[in-house]
Write an enzyme that holds these catalytic residues in place. Structure first.
Site, mmCIF file in Angstrom:
data_model
loop_
_atom_site.group_PDB
_atom_site.id
_atom_site.type_symbol
_atom_site.label_atom_id
_atom_site.label_comp_id
_atom_site.label_asym_id
_atom_site.label_seq_id
_atom_site.Cartn_x
_atom_site.Cartn_y
_atom_site.Cartn_z
ATOM 1 N N CYS B 32 0.842 -1.199 0.000
ATOM 2 C CA CYS B 32 0.000 0.000 0.000
ATOM 3 C C CYS B 32 0.880 1.252 0.000
ATOM 4 C CB CYS B 32 -0.914 -0.056 1.223
ATOM 5 S SG CYS B 32 -1.541 1.512 1.822
ATOM 6 N N CYS B 35 0.324 3.958 2.597
ATOM 7 C CA CYS B 35 0.778 3.520 3.930
ATOM 8 C C CYS B 35 2.249 3.870 4.118
ATOM 9 C CB CYS B 35 0.595 2.014 4.109
ATOM 10 S SG CYS B 35 -1.114 1.460 3.988
#
Lengths: 306, 108
Positions: B32, B35
């Site tokens: 991700c 993230c």
């Protein structure tokens, strides 16, 4: 002390500008922004960037551009620009709410960000089934049914990516044909897990604690129907990130920066590159091309000031 | 990962969030990109406020049970737990200043 050149943004436009400006000896400062690397960081395969016959992963391409810029002396900093003042020279650019940079010239390459539908339920259920990032959130929809809203290349890419997880992907599009490139549209239409709902616009996201469906209105008959889905991925395009420059730089009614001669904005010494000034092409390679233009324009403009 | 950040798992989650010191849990995954973007902000917050808040990271790829229990369907999702109960939730990557603003009640 002021910098010769500050580049705001680190997508293909910002980093290409950085490569050219660094090779021109300007030692540019690149404020990378919250989404360092830009939109390509959220994509998987990039198949249309020249020079990569087998395709390349978006984050990998950005890493290469980044290393190329750093090799020639660009200084990439993890700043998110919070304020800019172009009313006097040197220009002032503030990052992270406190760090101030003075710059003789600025290239704005802030790009664009995903547009949302703006319908009831969407904001409330963001993070509970409503998403704009299939590569981030597709994982949560294993063996579930999901909808993708949109008809461009981004929507096609999201839909195809989601087939790795979802049991079925329904692409909802307001027209009766896709705006996407022929090759991407064909892949979607031929995919056994993808269903297309033409001529439909979403009117409400349904669900209490999490998404349970999407209410659609048929654009021809006006009839409404509820599509049962657990996830909704919004891919209806992007809007330019220009809020910080409102009132200082001329923009069109959609917020795209207007460039006059070549890449210069309405303020001499402030240049624009990439999606922030491009409502038409919005490709990685066109962004890189305009980044090159902006760097050359900035370099010549700086020389003329001396 | 910085040594001032706790790694939470399905097995350890309950004991990590218990107690009266607020715990910020970062639901993340290695694939991700947003993230990765906020990871340094969380490390800085952990360094700046070690006495106020505990920062924990939970890899949702390896710990699906906890993510499911808390209806996490988008990452990054940040949840603050206070006395073992959810007290705040932030979905999506935000600038550090915005995170500090949202976390202010737990950092004072």
């Amino acid at each position: 002390m002021s910098e010769s050149l500050v580049i705001i943004g680190s997508g293909p436009a910002g980093l290409t500008a950085a490569i050219y400006a660094a090779r021109g000896g300007l030692a540019p400062v690149v404020l990378e922004g919250l989404q360092a690397g830009g939109q390509l960081m959220l994509t998987t395969d990039v198949e249309n960037f020249p020079g990569f016959p087998d395709g390349i992963l978006g984050p990998e391409l950005m890493d290469l551009l980044r290393r190329q810029a750093e090799r020639f002396g660009a200084r990439l900093l993890p700043g998110d620009v919070s304020r800019a003042d172009f009313s006097s020279r040197p220009f002032l650019v503030e990052a992270n709410g406190s760090e101030e940079y003075l710059a003789d010239a600025v290239i704005i390459a802030t790009g664009a960000e995903a547009r949302w539908l703006g319908i009831p339920g969407e904001e409330r259920l963001r993070g509970y089934g409503v998403s704009a990032c299939a590569t981030c959130d597709g994982f949560f929809f294993k063996e579930r049914r999901v909808a993708v809203v949109g008809g461009g290349d981004s929507a096609m890419e999201e839909a195809l990516f989601l087939t790795r997880f979802a049991s079925e992907v329904v692409v909802v599009h307001r027209r009766h044909e896709f705006r996407a490139s022929a090759i991407m549209a064909r892949r979607v239409l031929d995919h056994p897990k993808i269903l297309v709902r033409w001529n439909a616009v979403p009117v409400e996201v349904l669900g209490e604690q999490a998404v349970t469906g999407l209410r659609l209105r048929d654009t021809i008959t006006g009839a409404e129907e509820d599509l049962q889905v657990d996830g909704i991925f919004v891919a209806i395009g992007h809007e330019p990130v220009t809020g910080l420059f409102r009132g200082q730089l001329e923009m069109d009614h959609l917020g795209y920066l207007i460039t006059k001669e070549s890449s210069m904005t309405s303020v001499p010494g402030v240049f624009a590159a990439g999606d922030v000034a491009d409502a038409t092409y919005r490709q990685a390679v066109t962004a890189a091309g305009t980044g090159c233009r902006a760097a050359i324009d900035a370099e010549r403009w700086l020389e003329a000031q001396e | 990962m910085a040594d001032n950040i706790v790694t939470a798992t399905d097995a350890s989650f309950g004991s990590i969030i218990a107690g009266d010191k607020p715990v910020l849990v970062d639901f993340w995954a290695p694939w991700c990109a947003p993230c990765r973007l906020i990871a340094p902000f969380l490390e800085e917050i952990a360094t700046q406020y070690p006495d106020k808040i505990t920062i924990a990271k939970l890899n949702i790829d390896e710990n699906q049970q906890t993510a499911l229990e808390h209806s996490v369907m988008s990452i990054p999702t940040l949840m603050v737990f206070h006395n073992g109960r959810p007290a705040a939730r932030i979905v999506g990557a935000r600038p550090k200043a915005a995170l500090l603003h949202d976390l202010a009640p737990y950092l004072a």
